[in-house]
Design a protein around this motif. Structure first.
Motif, PDB file in Angstrom:
ATOM      1  N   ASP A 110      37.692  58.254  70.447  1.00 42.13           N
ATOM      2  CA  ASP A 110      38.475  57.152  69.878  1.00 42.13           C
ATOM      3  C   ASP A 110      37.620  55.901  69.890  1.00 42.13           C
ATOM      4  OD1 ASP A 110      40.767  58.644  69.405  1.00 42.13           O
ATOM      5  OD2 ASP A 110      41.544  58.291  71.423  1.00 42.13           O
ATOM      6  N   ARG A 111      37.264  55.415  68.707  1.00 44.02           N
ATOM      7  CA  ARG A 111      36.425  54.217  68.584  1.00 44.02           C
ATOM      8  C   ARG A 111      37.045  53.260  67.585  1.00 44.02           C
ATOM      9  NH1 ARG A 111      32.600  58.495  68.603  1.00 44.02           N
ATOM     10  NH2 ARG A 111      31.141  58.404  70.367  1.00 44.02           N
ATOM     11  N   VAL A 112      36.832  51.954  67.806  1.00 44.63           N
ATOM     12  CA  VAL A 112      37.272  50.940  66.863  1.00 44.63           C
ATOM     13  C   VAL A 112      36.072  50.590  65.980  1.00 44.63           C
ATOM     14  CG1 VAL A 112      36.787  49.089  68.506  1.00 44.63           C
ATOM     15  CG2 VAL A 112      38.315  48.660  66.592  1.00 44.63           C
ATOM     16  N   ASP A 113      36.296  50.535  64.665  1.00 43.99           N
ATOM     17  CA  ASP A 113      35.251  50.310  63.687  1.00 43.99           C
ATOM     18  C   ASP A 113      35.056  48.810  63.480  1.00 43.99           C
ATOM     19  OD1 ASP A 113      33.595  50.113  61.506  1.00 43.99           O
ATOM     20  OD2 ASP A 113      34.781  51.382  60.183  1.00 43.99           O
ATOM     21  N   LEU A 114      33.952  48.281  63.997  1.00 44.67           N
ATOM     22  CA  LEU A 114      33.622  46.869  63.835  1.00 44.67           C
ATOM     23  C   LEU A 114      32.484  46.675  62.841  1.00 44.67           C
ATOM     24  CD1 LEU A 114      33.732  45.717  67.571  1.00 44.67           C
ATOM     25  CD2 LEU A 114      35.553  45.590  65.861  1.00 44.67           C
ATOM     26  N   GLY A 115      32.259  47.649  61.990  1.00 46.54           N
ATOM     27  CA  GLY A 115      31.170  47.553  61.033  1.00 46.54           C
ATOM     28  C   GLY A 115      29.870  47.993  61.663  1.00 46.54           C
ATOM     29  N   GLY A 116      29.083  47.045  62.181  1.00 43.84           N
ATOM     30  CA  GLY A 116      27.800  47.365  62.777  1.00 43.84           C
ATOM     31  C   GLY A 116      27.884  48.050  64.126  1.00 43.84           C
ATOM     32  N   LEU A 117      29.036  47.992  64.771  1.00 46.72           N
ATOM     33  CA  LEU A 117      29.276  48.680  66.043  1.00 46.72           C
ATOM     34  C   LEU A 117      30.584  49.441  65.965  1.00 46.72           C
ATOM     35  CD1 LEU A 117      28.399  46.018  68.808  1.00 46.72           C
ATOM     36  CD2 LEU A 117      27.028  48.006  68.149  1.00 46.72           C
ATOM     37  N   HIS A 118      30.572  50.666  66.457  1.00 45.63           N
ATOM     38  CA  HIS A 118      31.802  51.418  66.664  1.00 45.63           C
ATOM     39  C   HIS A 118      31.974  51.545  68.180  1.00 45.63           C
ATOM     40  CE1 HIS A 118      31.783  53.508  62.443  1.00 45.63           C
ATOM     41  NE2 HIS A 118      31.630  52.194  62.376  1.00 45.63           N
ATOM     42  N   LEU A 119      33.022  50.913  68.695  1.00 40.69           N
ATOM     43  CA  LEU A 119      33.211  50.838  70.142  1.00 40.69           C
ATOM     44  C   LEU A 119      34.280  51.813  70.603  1.00 40.69           C
ATOM     45  CD1 LEU A 119      33.191  47.046  71.053  1.00 40.69           C
ATOM     46  CD2 LEU A 119      31.300  48.652  70.969  1.00 40.69           C
ATOM     47  N   GLY A 128      39.925  52.731  75.242  1.00 36.43           N
ATOM     48  CA  GLY A 128      40.561  53.525  76.281  1.00 36.43           C
ATOM     49  C   GLY A 128      41.528  52.691  77.087  1.00 36.43           C
ATOM     50  N   PRO A 129      42.310  53.338  77.937  1.00 33.85           N
ATOM     51  CA  PRO A 129      43.339  52.622  78.704  1.00 33.85           C
ATOM     52  C   PRO A 129      42.791  51.772  79.833  1.00 33.85           C
ATOM     53  CG  PRO A 129      43.251  54.932  79.374  1.00 33.85           C
ATOM     54  CD  PRO A 129      42.312  54.782  78.217  1.00 33.85           C
ATOM     55  N   ASP A 130      41.524  51.950  80.196  1.00 34.30           N
ATOM     56  CA  ASP A 130      40.979  51.256  81.366  1.00 34.30           C
ATOM     57  C   ASP A 130      40.312  49.930  81.034  1.00 34.30           C
ATOM     58  OD1 ASP A 130      41.792  53.370  82.980  1.00 34.30           O
ATOM     59  OD2 ASP A 130      39.915  54.462  82.650  1.00 34.30           O
ATOM     60  N   PHE A 131      40.282  49.559  79.739  1.00 34.34           N
ATOM     61  CA  PHE A 131      39.619  48.312  79.386  1.00 34.34           C
ATOM     62  C   PHE A 131      40.213  47.728  78.119  1.00 34.34           C
ATOM     63  CE2 PHE A 131      37.087  51.893  77.850  1.00 34.34           C
ATOM     64  CZ  PHE A 131      36.979  51.626  76.492  1.00 34.34           C
ATOM     65  N   GLU A 135      37.857  43.371  87.153  1.00 34.27           N
ATOM     66  CA  GLU A 135      37.210  42.097  87.483  1.00 34.27           C
ATOM     67  C   GLU A 135      35.825  41.984  86.867  1.00 34.27           C
ATOM     68  OE1 GLU A 135      37.197  41.753  91.749  1.00 34.27           O
ATOM     69  OE2 GLU A 135      39.141  42.725  91.893  1.00 34.27           O
ATOM     70  N   SER A 136      35.578  42.709  85.788  1.00 35.16           N
ATOM     71  CA  SER A 136      34.242  42.763  85.200  1.00 35.16           C
ATOM     72  C   SER A 136      34.307  42.589  83.689  1.00 35.16           C
ATOM     73  CB  SER A 136      33.572  44.096  85.530  1.00 35.16           C
ATOM     74  OG  SER A 136      33.602  44.351  86.921  1.00 35.16           O
ATOM     75  N   ALA A 137      33.145  42.258  83.105  1.00 34.11           N
ATOM     76  CA  ALA A 137      33.057  42.098  81.655  1.00 34.11           C
ATOM     77  C   ALA A 137      31.734  42.671  81.165  1.00 34.11           C
ATOM     78  CB  ALA A 137      33.180  40.634  81.260  1.00 34.11           C
ATOM     79  N   LEU A 138      31.765  43.215  79.955  1.00 33.34           N
ATOM     80  CA  LEU A 138      30.584  43.758  79.292  1.00 33.34           C
ATOM     81  C   LEU A 138      30.469  43.095  77.923  1.00 33.34           C
ATOM     82  CD1 LEU A 138      28.312  45.936  78.811  1.00 33.34           C
ATOM     83  CD2 LEU A 138      30.146  47.399  77.898  1.00 33.34           C
ATOM     84  N   GLN A 139      29.355  42.395  77.689  1.00 33.96           N
ATOM     85  CA  GLN A 139      29.092  41.792  76.390  1.00 33.96           C
ATOM     86  C   GLN A 139      28.121  42.685  75.627  1.00 33.96           C
ATOM     87  OE1 GLN A 139      28.013  37.602  76.596  1.00 33.96           O
ATOM     88  NE2 GLN A 139      29.022  37.434  78.591  1.00 33.96           N
ATOM     89  N   LEU A 140      28.439  42.958  74.359  1.00 32.30           N
ATOM     90  CA  LEU A 140      27.619  43.831  73.526  1.00 32.30           C
ATOM     91  C   LEU A 140      27.226  43.110  72.250  1.00 32.30           C
ATOM     92  CD1 LEU A 140      29.642  47.147  73.902  1.00 32.30           C
ATOM     93  CD2 LEU A 140      27.333  46.756  74.778  1.00 32.30           C
ATOM     94  N   HIS A 141      25.936  43.107  71.933  1.00 34.57           N
ATOM     95  CA  HIS A 141      25.421  42.542  70.699  1.00 34.57           C
ATOM     96  C   HIS A 141      24.357  43.490  70.154  1.00 34.57           C
ATOM     97  CE1 HIS A 141      26.998  39.108  72.957  1.00 34.57           C
ATOM     98  NE2 HIS A 141      27.158  38.493  71.809  1.00 34.57           N
ATOM     99  N   ALA A 142      24.328  43.659  68.836  1.00 36.71           N
ATOM    100  CA  ALA A 142      23.342  44.537  68.188  1.00 36.71           C
ATOM    101  C   ALA A 142      22.459  43.714  67.258  1.00 36.71           C
ATOM    102  CB  ALA A 142      24.045  45.651  67.411  1.00 36.71           C
ATOM    103  N   PHE A 143      21.163  44.042  67.252  1.00 40.65           N
ATOM    104  CA  PHE A 143      20.185  43.303  66.464  1.00 40.65           C
ATOM    105  C   PHE A 143      19.271  44.275  65.721  1.00 40.65           C
ATOM    106  CE2 PHE A 143      21.325  40.866  70.192  1.00 40.65           C
ATOM    107  CZ  PHE A 143      21.596  39.603  69.686  1.00 40.65           C
ATOM    108  N   ALA A 144      18.736  43.807  64.605  1.00 37.94           N
ATOM    109  CA  ALA A 144      17.717  44.574  63.897  1.00 37.94           C
ATOM    110  C   ALA A 144      16.430  44.575  64.714  1.00 37.94           C
ATOM    111  CB  ALA A 144      17.471  43.978  62.518  1.00 37.94           C
ATOM    112  N   GLY A 149      30.061  53.751  80.868  1.00 34.23           N
ATOM    113  CA  GLY A 149      30.613  54.757  79.972  1.00 34.23           C
ATOM    114  C   GLY A 149      30.846  54.213  78.576  1.00 34.23           C
ATOM    115  N   VAL A 150      31.249  52.945  78.476  1.00 33.55           N
ATOM    116  CA  VAL A 150      31.413  52.320  77.166  1.00 33.55           C
ATOM    117  C   VAL A 150      30.077  52.268  76.437  1.00 33.55           C
ATOM    118  CG1 VAL A 150      31.988  50.171  75.965  1.00 33.55           C
ATOM    119  CG2 VAL A 150      33.422  50.961  77.858  1.00 33.55           C
ATOM    120  N   VAL A 151      29.024  51.841  77.131  1.00 34.23           N
ATOM    121  CA  VAL A 151      27.706  51.752  76.503  1.00 34.23           C
ATOM    122  C   VAL A 151      27.264  53.115  75.997  1.00 34.23           C
ATOM    123  CG1 VAL A 151      25.274  51.179  76.884  1.00 34.23           C
ATOM    124  CG2 VAL A 151      27.055  49.777  77.932  1.00 34.23           C
ATOM    125  N   ARG A 152      27.527  54.171  76.760  1.00 34.46           N
ATOM    126  CA  ARG A 152      27.107  55.514  76.374  1.00 34.46           C
ATOM    127  C   ARG A 152      27.808  56.003  75.106  1.00 34.46           C
ATOM    128  NH1 ARG A 152      27.514  56.339  82.080  1.00 34.46           N
ATOM    129  NH2 ARG A 152      25.441  56.601  82.999  1.00 34.46           N
TER     130      ARG A 152
END
Length: 230
Positions: A49-58, A61-64, A84-93, A176-179
């Motif tokens: 199950d992924r959300v389509d953000l164009g350049g990223l498909h994330l 899940g219920p845990d985040f 109590e945590s955060a993950l920032q994701l950015h994609a670049f050429a 697990g999200v990154v993977r």
């Protein structure tokens, strides 16, 4: 799922040359036999199950919770919140024949030390990564973990803050999200370090269009919300 809010503490800028990266060795092409991502859109990656953000498909899940980060009118990244945590994701050429992370680790370490922070290189589940303590406006030092992944013509930057930056158990969900991330680089020519364009998911765009067509604008109505980074 999407909420507008001012940027998180130590939010990275649009360019990966600022204090904001991390890694795994260069991503291999389709058919390479890799067992986990981040994936390229041409890989034979497992369904999820992924959300389509164009350049990223994330993955979702219920845990985040997933939020989007915007600069002006442009979506520049995603923010995943877990306890109590955060993950920032950015994609670049990235260049066709070389990655970015080796150079960016050097630049990032230099910038952190110039800001009176401390940084050490460690070997993590995605390869070389940086563990830093970065000064904040309140005078405290914030632990931050920088992960970078070089893929085929793209670079994925992952920044973990909060408890997961120092607690391996808390980091498991975010790792697990990154993977499970899928990067969609596209075939258009792009300069190295240029941000890969993101967009609202199709269902969110459709909801906005239907709302605009079906009723007059009401400033008190709540629509899809996204995270805003200034």
């Amino acid at each position: 799922m999407f909420r507008r809010r001012r940027g998180a503490a130590e939010a990275p800028s649009d360019k990966p040359s600022d204090p904001t990266p991390g890694q795994q060795g260069a991503a291999e092409p389709k058919g390479s036999g890799r067992e986990s991502g981040p994936w390229d859109s041409t890989d034979s990656y497992p369904e999820a199950d992924r959300v389509d953000l164009g350049g990223l498909h994330l993955p979702i899940g219920p845990d985040f919770e997933v939020q989007l980060q915007v600069a002006g009118e442009q979506i520049v990244g995603a923010l995943v919140l877990a306890q109590e945590s955060a993950l920032q994701l950015h994609a670049f050429a990235a260049p066709k024949k070389s990655g970015l992370w080796d150079d960016l680790r050097v630049e990032l370490s230099r910038d952190i030390e110039a800001a009176k922070g401390t940084v050490e290189e460690h070997e993590g589940p995605f390869g070389a990564e940086l563990h830093a303590n970065v000064p904040q406006e309140n005078g405290q030092q914030a632990p931050i973990r920088y992960i970078g992944v070089d893929g085929p013509r793209w670079f994925l930057r992952a920044v973990i803050t909060g408890r997961a930056a120092v607690d391996p158990g808390a980091a498991a969900v975010l790792e697990g999200v990154v993977r499970e991330v899928v990067v969609v680089r596209g075939d258009d020519p792009m300069a190295p370090r240029e941000g890969i364009q993101l967009q609202l998911p199709p269902e969110a765009r459709q909801a906005l269009e239907e709302q605009a067509d079906d009723k007059p604008y009401n400033p008190y109505d709540r629509g899809p919300e996204i995270t805003e980074t200034r």
